[in-house]
Write a protein that holds these residues in place. Structure first.
Motif, PDB file in Angstrom:
ATOM      1  N   TYR A 125      71.672  33.807 -12.844  1.00 38.66           N
ATOM      2  CA  TYR A 125      71.437  32.869 -12.166  1.00 38.66           C
ATOM      3  C   TYR A 125      71.140  33.392 -10.464  1.00 38.66           C
ATOM      4  CZ  TYR A 125      71.876  29.271  -8.322  1.00 38.66           C
ATOM      5  OH  TYR A 125      72.005  28.452  -7.335  1.00 38.66           O
ATOM      6  N   TYR A 126      72.199  34.283 -10.220  1.00 41.09           N
ATOM      7  CA  TYR A 126      71.859  34.809  -8.896  1.00 41.09           C
ATOM      8  C   TYR A 126      70.995  36.074  -8.880  1.00 41.09           C
ATOM      9  CZ  TYR A 126      76.394  32.782  -8.144  1.00 41.09           C
ATOM     10  OH  TYR A 126      77.464  31.677  -8.071  1.00 41.09           O
ATOM     11  N   GLY A 127      70.802  36.779  -9.977  1.00 42.08           N
ATOM     12  CA  GLY A 127      69.825  37.752  -9.995  1.00 42.08           C
ATOM     13  C   GLY A 127      68.305  37.205  -9.702  1.00 42.08           C
ATOM     14  N   ALA A 128      68.276  36.185 -10.739  1.00 43.16           N
ATOM     15  CA  ALA A 128      67.008  35.580 -10.937  1.00 43.16           C
ATOM     16  C   ALA A 128      66.379  34.843  -9.585  1.00 43.16           C
ATOM     17  CB  ALA A 128      66.786  34.581 -12.066  1.00 43.16           C
ATOM     18  N   ASP A 129      67.495  34.227  -8.723  1.00 42.69           N
ATOM     19  CA  ASP A 129      67.022  33.719  -7.669  1.00 42.69           C
ATOM     20  C   ASP A 129      66.822  34.549  -6.489  1.00 42.69           C
ATOM     21  OD1 ASP A 129      67.070  31.172  -5.906  1.00 42.69           O
ATOM     22  OD2 ASP A 129      68.940  32.347  -5.078  1.00 42.69           O
ATOM     23  N   ALA A 130      67.550  35.580  -6.467  1.00 45.39           N
ATOM     24  CA  ALA A 130      67.070  36.728  -5.593  1.00 45.39           C
ATOM     25  C   ALA A 130      65.933  37.255  -5.811  1.00 45.39           C
ATOM     26  CB  ALA A 130      68.264  37.940  -5.808  1.00 45.39           C
ATOM     27  N   MET A 131      65.630  37.543  -7.223  1.00 41.50           N
ATOM     28  CA  MET A 131      64.271  38.160  -7.456  1.00 41.50           C
ATOM     29  C   MET A 131      63.106  37.157  -7.309  1.00 41.50           C
ATOM     30  SD  MET A 131      63.874  41.091  -9.204  1.00 41.50           S
ATOM     31  CE  MET A 131      62.546  41.289 -10.263  1.00 41.50           C
ATOM     32  N   SER A 132      63.212  36.107  -7.346  1.00 43.46           N
ATOM     33  CA  SER A 132      62.168  34.962  -7.176  1.00 43.46           C
ATOM     34  C   SER A 132      61.962  34.865  -5.389  1.00 43.46           C
ATOM     35  CB  SER A 132      62.614  33.405  -7.578  1.00 43.46           C
ATOM     36  OG  SER A 132      62.597  33.418  -9.159  1.00 43.46           O
ATOM     37  N   GLY A 133      63.112  35.101  -4.755  1.00 36.89           N
ATOM     38  CA  GLY A 133      62.854  34.893  -3.408  1.00 36.89           C
ATOM     39  C   GLY A 133      62.207  36.156  -2.953  1.00 36.89           C
ATOM     40  N   VAL A 134      62.476  37.460  -3.355  1.00 39.69           N
ATOM     41  CA  VAL A 134      61.661  38.397  -2.784  1.00 39.69           C
ATOM     42  C   VAL A 134      60.158  38.486  -3.163  1.00 39.69           C
ATOM     43  CG1 VAL A 134      61.838  40.963  -3.029  1.00 39.69           C
ATOM     44  CG2 VAL A 134      63.924  39.698  -2.729  1.00 39.69           C
ATOM     45  N   ILE A 135      60.025  38.199  -4.617  1.00 34.68           N
ATOM     46  CA  ILE A 135      58.753  38.378  -5.117  1.00 34.68           C
ATOM     47  C   ILE A 135      57.729  37.257  -4.677  1.00 34.68           C
ATOM     48  CG2 ILE A 135      57.323  38.347  -7.508  1.00 34.68           C
ATOM     49  CD1 ILE A 135      59.465  39.984  -8.477  1.00 34.68           C
ATOM     50  N   THR A 136      58.209  36.125  -4.804  1.00 35.32           N
ATOM     51  CA  THR A 136      57.310  34.900  -4.512  1.00 35.32           C
ATOM     52  C   THR A 136      57.189  34.269  -3.054  1.00 35.32           C
ATOM     53  OG1 THR A 136      58.844  33.562  -5.107  1.00 35.32           O
ATOM     54  CG2 THR A 136      57.358  34.167  -6.917  1.00 35.32           C
ATOM     55  N   ARG A 137      58.566  34.616  -2.403  1.00 32.24           N
ATOM     56  CA  ARG A 137      58.588  34.128  -0.994  1.00 32.24           C
ATOM     57  C   ARG A 137      58.710  35.279   0.050  1.00 32.24           C
ATOM     58  NH1 ARG A 137      61.711  30.716  -3.979  1.00 32.24           N
ATOM     59  NH2 ARG A 137      63.688  31.613  -3.323  1.00 32.24           N
ATOM     60  N   GLY A 138      58.980  36.373  -0.313  1.00 29.45           N
ATOM     61  CA  GLY A 138      58.908  37.546   0.639  1.00 29.45           C
ATOM     62  C   GLY A 138      60.470  37.394   1.185  1.00 29.45           C
ATOM     63  N   SER A 139      61.482  37.041   0.694  1.00 28.77           N
ATOM     64  CA  SER A 139      62.827  36.943   1.343  1.00 28.77           C
ATOM     65  C   SER A 139      63.235  38.531   1.338  1.00 28.77           C
ATOM     66  CB  SER A 139      63.652  36.189   0.362  1.00 28.77           C
ATOM     67  OG  SER A 139      63.290  34.802   0.071  1.00 28.77           O
ATOM     68  N   GLY A 140      64.013  38.353   2.726  1.00 30.97           N
ATOM     69  CA  GLY A 140      64.390  39.661   2.935  1.00 30.97           C
ATOM     70  C   GLY A 140      66.045  39.881   2.794  1.00 30.97           C
ATOM     71  N   TRP A 141      66.653  40.804   3.228  1.00 31.89           N
ATOM     72  CA  TRP A 141      68.079  41.037   2.841  1.00 31.89           C
ATOM     73  C   TRP A 141      69.145  39.798   3.419  1.00 31.89           C
ATOM     74  CZ3 TRP A 141      71.323  43.973   0.298  1.00 31.89           C
ATOM     75  CH2 TRP A 141      72.666  43.954   0.383  1.00 31.89           C
ATOM     76  N   ASN A 142      68.648  39.202   4.553  1.00 31.15           N
ATOM     77  CA  ASN A 142      69.339  38.226   4.924  1.00 31.15           C
ATOM     78  C   ASN A 142      69.328  36.938   4.146  1.00 31.15           C
ATOM     79  OD1 ASN A 142      69.870  39.682   7.549  1.00 31.15           O
ATOM     80  ND2 ASN A 142      68.113  38.664   8.492  1.00 31.15           N
ATOM     81  N   SER A 143      68.367  36.910   3.311  1.00 27.22           N
ATOM     82  CA  SER A 143      68.262  35.949   2.289  1.00 27.22           C
ATOM     83  C   SER A 143      68.863  36.016   1.052  1.00 27.22           C
ATOM     84  CB  SER A 143      66.908  35.305   2.079  1.00 27.22           C
ATOM     85  OG  SER A 143      66.244  35.010   3.339  1.00 27.22           O
ATOM     86  N   VAL A 144      68.451  37.408   0.811  1.00 24.25           N
ATOM     87  CA  VAL A 144      69.275  37.571  -0.747  1.00 24.25           C
ATOM     88  C   VAL A 144      70.650  38.473  -0.848  1.00 24.25           C
ATOM     89  CG1 VAL A 144      66.888  37.534  -1.721  1.00 24.25           C
ATOM     90  CG2 VAL A 144      67.711  39.731  -0.755  1.00 24.25           C
ATOM     91  N   GLY A 145      71.023  38.730   0.552  1.00 23.54           N
ATOM     92  CA  GLY A 145      72.177  39.511   0.669  1.00 23.54           C
ATOM     93  C   GLY A 145      73.222  39.064  -0.193  1.00 23.54           C
ATOM     94  N   MET A 146      73.377  37.505  -0.055  1.00 21.21           N
ATOM     95  CA  MET A 146      74.764  36.979  -0.711  1.00 21.21           C
ATOM     96  C   MET A 146      74.437  37.037  -2.212  1.00 21.21           C
ATOM     97  SD  MET A 146      75.733  33.936  -2.644  1.00 21.21           S
ATOM     98  CE  MET A 146      74.404  32.820  -2.125  1.00 21.21           C
ATOM     99  N   GLN A 147      73.434  36.834  -2.901  1.00 20.60           N
ATOM    100  CA  GLN A 147      73.185  36.959  -4.027  1.00 20.60           C
ATOM    101  C   GLN A 147      73.509  38.274  -4.750  1.00 20.60           C
ATOM    102  OE1 GLN A 147      71.035  35.452  -2.255  1.00 20.60           O
ATOM    103  NE2 GLN A 147      70.041  33.789  -3.262  1.00 20.60           N
ATOM    104  N   ILE A 148      72.937  39.539  -4.118  1.00 20.73           N
ATOM    105  CA  ILE A 148      73.452  40.892  -4.490  1.00 20.73           C
ATOM    106  C   ILE A 148      75.018  40.973  -4.424  1.00 20.73           C
ATOM    107  CG2 ILE A 148      72.979  43.123  -3.889  1.00 20.73           C
ATOM    108  CD1 ILE A 148      70.270  42.448  -2.752  1.00 20.73           C
ATOM    109  N   SER A 149      75.718  40.456  -3.451  1.00 18.66           N
ATOM    110  CA  SER A 149      77.013  40.501  -3.174  1.00 18.66           C
ATOM    111  C   SER A 149      77.876  40.020  -4.413  1.00 18.66           C
ATOM    112  CB  SER A 149      77.485  39.994  -1.845  1.00 18.66           C
ATOM    113  OG  SER A 149      76.871  40.871  -0.781  1.00 18.66           O
TER     114      SER A 149
END
Length: 388
Positions: A341-365
């Motif tokens: 769930y966290y990996g897919a959410d982070a992947m979708s954010g970076v690929i489709t919305r251009g999310s940066g570390w501030n947005s996906v840092g929590m999921q990676i942690s």
């Protein structure tokens, strides 16, 4: 007789293997039950649309059970509003021109908004046409009455009445023109563009889990692990060694899958390519640690494969393919304990919305925490089951 003996031997082996019987009969029931609750829930997307300076007649037609309208008073740009408030789209009006700006990170939501706006236009046109017809009928009745009562009036006077009435009826027919803009992607984007980031993460997770678990299990069944344990090696060193050894292959596999998706599927990555690799590597190491942990409960490769319906398949349901918000309230918290769930959410954010570390840092942690947790559990099971 020989065939009967073979059948009897297989039946006895299966009956003695209680775990295999449980996984064989209970796992399918678990998957079917989970699918029942997932697909029995509301399958219609809930979409939030921001509206600014839009006529009430259009707003009334846009209102629906699954579309939430948010009136915008701010002068901030539509793109800024979408990014800040996560609207699926923003609709603005200037005279008879409508401007629809779509987020387009989820093509299903974009399709709902486009279809709803199109239906609203059609309804307005039908209503305008119906109103025009009613007014024309009234004008005809009035003209007939005028002819009867004032037969002496000239044709010029009758013509002026018709002209005024006709112009009045035409003013009620609104023909709005719509321009559509996309924050992410384009009009050619498909649902596969939304699905692909999730599937990349799932493929990485699934194959690393399967290969690492079976490989370690084979070392146990062939006696290789016991020979390693005969040496003065510590339990932590065994785990780190397996993690690093299989981790190198996980890195290669991750690079191969991501590179293949970029070259063959022509996937458009709006965010950082480095973050995409980092997220997939975190997923791979979580799958590796989970595979090593689950392998301690399996006695054969057959049993290891049987854990897939229990451990892996439920994760795909909670990865974002089915929106979490559409699930029953009691089922939504289950997604929080799924690494995918966290990996897919982070992947979708970076690929489709251009999310940066501030947005996906929590999921990676969270993925890193999952990996550490599974490694600690693996250390405990090594001591309990392998007597290290």
């Amino acid at each position: 007789m020989r065939i009967q003996a073979m059948i009897k031997r297989i039946l006895l082996e299966m009956v003695r293997d209680k775990r295999t019987l449980a996984l064989m009969f209970l796992a399918p029931l678990l998957i079917l039950t989970l699918m029942y609750f997932l697909f029995q829930s509301n399958t219609q997307q809930n979409v939030t649309l921001g509206i600014r300076n839009v006529e009430p007649s259009i707003t009334r037609e846009l209102k629906g059970k699954h579309i939430k309208l948010k009136k915008i008073k701010s002068k901030q740009s539509a793109i800024g509003l979408i990014r800040q408030r996560n609207y699926a789209g923003v609709l603005e009006q200037k005279d008879q021109k409508l401007k629809l700006t779509l987020q387009n990170s989820d093509q299903s939501k974009s399709a709902i908004l486009r279809q709803t706006l199109q239906q609203a236009q059609i309804k307005l046109k039908f209503k305008a046409a119906d109103t025009a017809l009613r007014r024309q009928r009234q004008v005809i009745k009035q003209q007939q009455q005028v002819i009867k009562e004032f037969a002496q009036l000239t044709k010029q006077t009758e013509g002026s009445v018709v002209a005024k009435s006709k112009n009045k009826s035409l003013k009620t027919f609104h023909n709005y023109s719509v321009r559509t803009h996309y924050l992410y992607g384009s009009s050619h984007s498909t649902y596969f563009d939304t699905l692909l980031p999730i599937m990349i993460g799932f493929v990485v997770f699934f194959f690393v889990f399967l290969i690492s678990g079976i490989a370690l299990l084979r070392e146990r069944t062939t006696g290789t692990l016991m020979r390693v344990l005969a040496t003065p090696i510590k339990r932590a060193e065994i785990i780190i060694g397996y993690l690093a050894g299989y981790g190198l292959f996980a890195v290669v596999q991750t690079c191969l899958i991501v590179g293949y998706s970029l070259l063959v599927f022509k996937i458009q990555i709006i965010g950082s390519l480095g973050l995409v690799f980092l997220i997939n590597l975190c997923l791979a190491f979580v799958a590796l640690a989970l595979g090593l942990f689950i392998s301690t409960f399996a006695q054969s490769e057959f049993q290891m494969v049987q854990f897939i319906p229990v451990v892996v398949i439920p994760q795909i349901f909670f990865s974002g393919i089915i929106p979490i918000a559409q699930m029953p309230n009691w089922l939504q918290p289950v997604a929080k304990i799924m690494p995918l769930y966290y990996g897919a959410d982070a992947m979708s954010g970076v690929i489709t919305r251009g999310s940066g570390w501030n947005s996906v840092g929590m999921q990676i942690s969270v993925l890193i925490i999952f990996a550490i947790l599974f490694l600690l559990l693996n250390s405990i099971t090594l001591r309990r089951f392998r007597q290290v």
